[in-house]
Design a protein around this motif. Structure first.
Motif, short mmCIF file in Angstrom:
data_model
loop_
_atom_site.label_atom_id
_atom_site.label_comp_id
_atom_site.label_asym_id
_atom_site.label_seq_id
_atom_site.Cartn_x
_atom_site.Cartn_y
_atom_site.Cartn_z
N GLU A 1 0.85 -1.19 0.00
CA GLU A 1 0.00 0.00 0.00
C GLU A 1 0.88 1.24 0.00
O GLU A 1 1.79 1.37 0.83
N GLY A 2 0.64 2.15 -0.95
CA GLY A 2 1.50 3.31 -1.11
C GLY A 2 0.75 4.63 -1.01
O GLY A 2 -0.48 4.69 -1.14
N ILE A 3 1.50 5.70 -0.78
CA ILE A 3 1.00 7.07 -0.83
C ILE A 3 2.03 7.90 -1.59
O ILE A 3 3.23 7.84 -1.28
N THR A 4 1.56 8.65 -2.58
CA THR A 4 2.44 9.59 -3.29
C THR A 4 2.29 10.97 -2.65
O THR A 4 1.17 11.50 -2.60
N VAL A 5 3.38 11.51 -2.16
CA VAL A 5 3.38 12.84 -1.58
C VAL A 5 3.86 13.81 -2.65
O VAL A 5 5.05 13.86 -2.98
N LYS A 6 2.92 14.56 -3.23
CA LYS A 6 3.28 15.50 -4.28
C LYS A 6 4.16 16.61 -3.70
O LYS A 6 3.83 17.20 -2.67
N GLY A 7 5.29 16.85 -4.35
CA GLY A 7 6.24 17.86 -3.85
C GLY A 7 7.00 17.41 -2.64
O GLY A 7 7.69 18.20 -1.97
N GLY A 8 6.91 16.11 -2.33
CA GLY A 8 7.53 15.58 -1.12
C GLY A 8 9.04 15.59 -1.13
O GLY A 8 9.67 15.57 -0.06
N ALA A 9 9.64 15.64 -2.32
CA ALA A 9 11.11 15.63 -2.39
C ALA A 9 11.71 16.82 -1.66
O ALA A 9 12.78 16.71 -1.05
N TRP B 1 12.17 11.23 -5.77
CA TRP B 1 12.56 11.61 -7.13
C TRP B 1 12.94 13.09 -7.12
O TRP B 1 12.08 13.96 -7.21
N ASP B 2 14.22 13.35 -6.96
CA ASP B 2 14.73 14.72 -6.86
C ASP B 2 15.91 14.86 -7.81
O ASP B 2 17.07 14.86 -7.39
N GLY B 3 15.60 14.95 -9.12
CA GLY B 3 16.66 14.93 -10.12
C GLY B 3 17.07 13.51 -10.44
O GLY B 3 17.18 13.10 -11.59
N GLN B 4 17.27 12.72 -9.40
CA GLN B 4 17.53 11.29 -9.54
C GLN B 4 16.75 10.55 -8.46
O GLN B 4 16.22 11.16 -7.53
N GLN C 1 5.82 11.48 -9.89
CA GLN C 1 6.56 12.29 -10.85
C GLN C 1 7.78 12.92 -10.17
O GLN C 1 7.94 12.83 -8.95
N GLU C 2 8.62 13.55 -10.99
CA GLU C 2 9.80 14.22 -10.43
C GLU C 2 9.35 15.28 -9.42
O GLU C 2 8.41 16.03 -9.66
N GLY C 3 10.04 15.30 -8.28
CA GLY C 3 9.69 16.20 -7.19
C GLY C 3 8.86 15.55 -6.10
O GLY C 3 8.60 16.16 -5.06
N ASP C 4 8.44 14.29 -6.33
CA ASP C 4 7.56 13.60 -5.38
C ASP C 4 8.33 12.59 -4.53
O ASP C 4 9.47 12.22 -4.84
N VAL C 5 7.67 12.12 -3.49
CA VAL C 5 8.13 11.00 -2.69
C VAL C 5 7.03 9.95 -2.66
O VAL C 5 5.85 10.28 -2.47
N LEU C 6 7.39 8.70 -2.86
CA LEU C 6 6.46 7.58 -2.78
C LEU C 6 6.80 6.75 -1.55
O LEU C 6 7.94 6.33 -1.37
N LEU C 7 5.81 6.56 -0.66
CA LEU C 7 5.97 5.77 0.56
C LEU C 7 5.19 4.48 0.42
O LEU C 7 4.04 4.50 -0.06
#
Length: 456
Positions: A196-204, A232-235, A259-265
Motif C-alpha cells: 500500500e502506497g501514498i504519493t506525496v506531491k512535492g515531497g522531495a 525523485w529529486d533529479g535522480q 513524478q519528479e519532485g515527489d516521494v512515494l511511501l
C-alpha cells in the motif's frame, strides 16, 4: 480542585454549549415522536464487549451487577414491548484504557426504532445532526452525507473512520511489483500480503530524511516492519531506488501519479497491518504538511461492515459491531460456512477522523440470533446463561428494528473545538481512571467488605 477549574470562562462556555446541544437533541427527537426512557444502571454482565465495571451484591453472596456499557439489550426489549421510537441520553461505563477522547463513564444519545430499514435510520440520524449543527453552530450541512463502504474506506484511507478533509489516498501496488526483485516485497506478495502506497506531491523538498524516519517510526508503531520509500529529486534515491525497474517506474508514474519532485511511501505487510500503518502515516502527513482544514465538518457514513472478524490469537470469531447486529439478508445462508465473508446491516457516522456514532439493524428472529452466538463460540448453555432472557423475549414476536448511538461527549468536543474529552465532562477521571478531587476509587472499611461477603 475541579470546582475552581470550572470557574474559567472557557469551561463555562463548554458546559453551556453541552446544555444547548442536549436541549436541541431533545427538541428534535420529541418533534419526531420519540419517547425518552431511562433504562437500568445495575444490570447483568454479558460478554462480547469491553470490560465491565462490576458492583457486588450484598443480598446475593458472590453475585455481581454490571454497570451498562450501553442500553443495547434494554432498548431492543422496548421494541418488543411495543414502544416504536425510543431515545435516551444514556450514561455508559467501560473499564478500558483511557486516552484524550475516552473516559470510563461517558454519555450516549441513544436511539431505537421499530419497523425501519437501514435507510430510515440513516435519514433520521442525518436530520438530527443537521438540526443540531444549524441551531448550535448556525451551519447548514450538505444533503445527503457521503457514504463509503467499509472496504472502500479501508482501501482508500486505511481506516474505518477516515478523515476525508484532505487527499493522500492509498494506492494498491501489488500489480506494479508482481515481478519485483526487491526481496521484502516479493516475500509479502508470495504470502498474500499487500503493498500500500501514498504519493506525496512535492515531497522531495517537503520531506527530509528525518521526516521519513519519523514516518517509519509511525509504521512500526502500528505493526509494520518498516517503510520503503523512493524520492525523485533529479535522480531516484531511497530504500527502494536501487531495486526499481524501468517498467515499474513507468507503472508508478501512471498508477500512483509519481513524478519528479515527489516521494512515494510504501508499506508491505498483511492487509490489516498494511492498511492500519499506512492509514496512520496518512494522518501524520496531513498534520505535518498542514493539509487539514479544521473548519470543515466532513460527516461521512461508513456502511456494509463485515459481520465478524477472526482473531488469530484466540482462534475464534468476534462480532465487529456487536452480536445483536443483523446480517444482510443475502449473506445469511453463507454465514455459517464462511463467517468472514458475511456483511452486516451496520453503519458508523464519522467526522474529522473520529467515530461520532454507530448502529445497526438488529436481529429479531430467535434462530438467527442463536446462529450468530454459535459462530461466536457460545455453547447453548453459555447462550442461556448470558442471554437467555433475550432469546426468550424474541420468541414472543419482535418487530424488525434498528438504531444508533452518538457520543454526546464527542459531539460537544467537535462543536467546541477541543481535542480533550476532559474539557466537556464536569468531573472527569485521569488517564489512570482516578478522580483527584474525591480520591476515587478508594478502599472500603472491613465492616463494609464483610457485609458484601468480600472478606471473611
Amino acid at each position: 480542585y475541579r470546582y475552581l477549574d470550572l470557574r474559567r470562562p472557557y469551561l463555562q462556555k463548554m458546559f453551556r454549549l453541552r446544555h444547548h446541544i442536549t436541549s436541541e437533541v431533545r427538541t428534535f427527537l420529541n418533534q419526531e415522536n420519540f419517547i425518552e426512557f431511562e433504562t437500568p444502571i445495575l444490570t447483568k454482565s454479558t460478554p462480547e464487549g469491553a470490560r465491565d465495571y462490576v458492583v457486588p451484591s450484598r443480598l446475593h453472596e458472590k453475585h455481581f451487577y454490571a454497570l451498562p456499557q450501553s442500553p443495547q439489550i434494554f432498548k431492543q426489549l422496548l421494541m418488543i414491548s411495543g414502544f416504536e421510537k425510543y431515545y435516551q441520553i444514556a450514561k455508559c461505563f467501560r473499564d478500558e484504557d483511557l486516552r484524550s477522547d475516552r473516559q470510563p463513564e461517558f454519555t450516549q444519545i441513544d436511539l431505537e426504532m421499530s419497523f425501519v430499514t437501514q435507510e430510515d435510520v440513516l435519514q433520521v440520524s442525518e436530520r438530527l445532526i443537521k438540526h443540531v449543527m444549524k441551531e448550535v453552530k448556525g451551519l447548514t450541512l450538505e444533503d445527503p452525507f457521503p457514504r463509503l463502504t467499509y472496504h472502500e474506506a479501508m482501501r482508500r484511507f486505511g481506516s474505518d473512520k477516515p478523515d476525508t478533509r484532505f487527499g493522500l489516498e492509498l494506492i494498491h501496488l501489488n500489480d506494479v511489483f508482481a515481478q519485483t526483485s526487491f526481496g521484502v516485497f516479493a516475500s509479502v506478495l508470495s504470502s498474500g500480503g499487500h503493498l500500500e502506497g501514498i504519493t506525496v506531491k512535492g515531497g522531495a523538498s517537503a520531506l527530509s530524511r528525518k521526516d521519513i524516519d519519523g514516518l517509519t517510526d509511525v509504521a512500526k508503531r502500528y505493526g509494520a516492519k518498516g517503510l520503503a520509500f523512493v524520492k525523485w529529486d533529479g535522480q531516484l534515491s531511497g530504500s527502494l531506488a536501487k531495486f526499481l525497474q524501468p517498467e515499474e517506474l513507468s507503472s508508478l508514474q501512471e498508477k500512483a501519479d509519481f513524478q519528479e519532485g515527489d516521494v512515494l511511501l510504501i508499506v508491505a505487510d498483511q492487509a490489516t497491518t498494511a492498511y492500519d500503518a499506512m492509514g496512520h502515516i496518512r494522518l501524520a502527513l496531513g498534520k505535518q504538511l498542514n493539509l487539514i482544514d479544521e473548519t470543515i465538518f466532513d460527516f461521512t457514513w461508513i456502511i456494509d461492515w463485515p459481520m465478524f472478524e477472526y482473531d488469530t490469537e484466540d482462534k475464534r470469531y468476534y462480532a465487529l459491531h456487536h452480536p445483536f447486529t443483523r446480517v444482510k439478508q443475502e449473506h445469511q445462508a453463507q454465514m455459517l460456512e464462511t463467517p468472514e465473508t458475511a456483511l452486516a446491516n451496520a453503519y458508523d457516522l464519522v467526522v474529522q477522523g473520529q467515530e461520532l456514532g454507530g448502529g445497526s439493524l438488529r436481529i429479531h428472529e430467535p434462530l438467527l440470533q442463536a446462529s450468530v452466538f454459535k459462530i461466536l463460540g457460545l455453547s447453548e448453555a453459555e447462550q442461556d446463561a448470558k442471554f437467555g432472557f433475550l432469546k426468550e423475549a424474541l420468541t414472543y414476536g419482535a418487530p424488525p428494528h434498528g438504531g444508533i448511538a452518538f457520543g454526546l461527549d464527542r459531539l460537544v468536543m467537535l462543536l467546541g473545538g477541543t481535542k480533550n474529552i476532559r474539557d466537556v465532562i464536569l468531573f472527569p477521571k485521569t488517564t489512570s481512571a482516578q478522580c483527584l478531587m474525591t480520591e476515587a476509587p478508594s478502599t472500603l472499611d472491613e465492616a463494609t467488605l464483610r457485609a458484601l461477603k468480600l472478606k471473611d
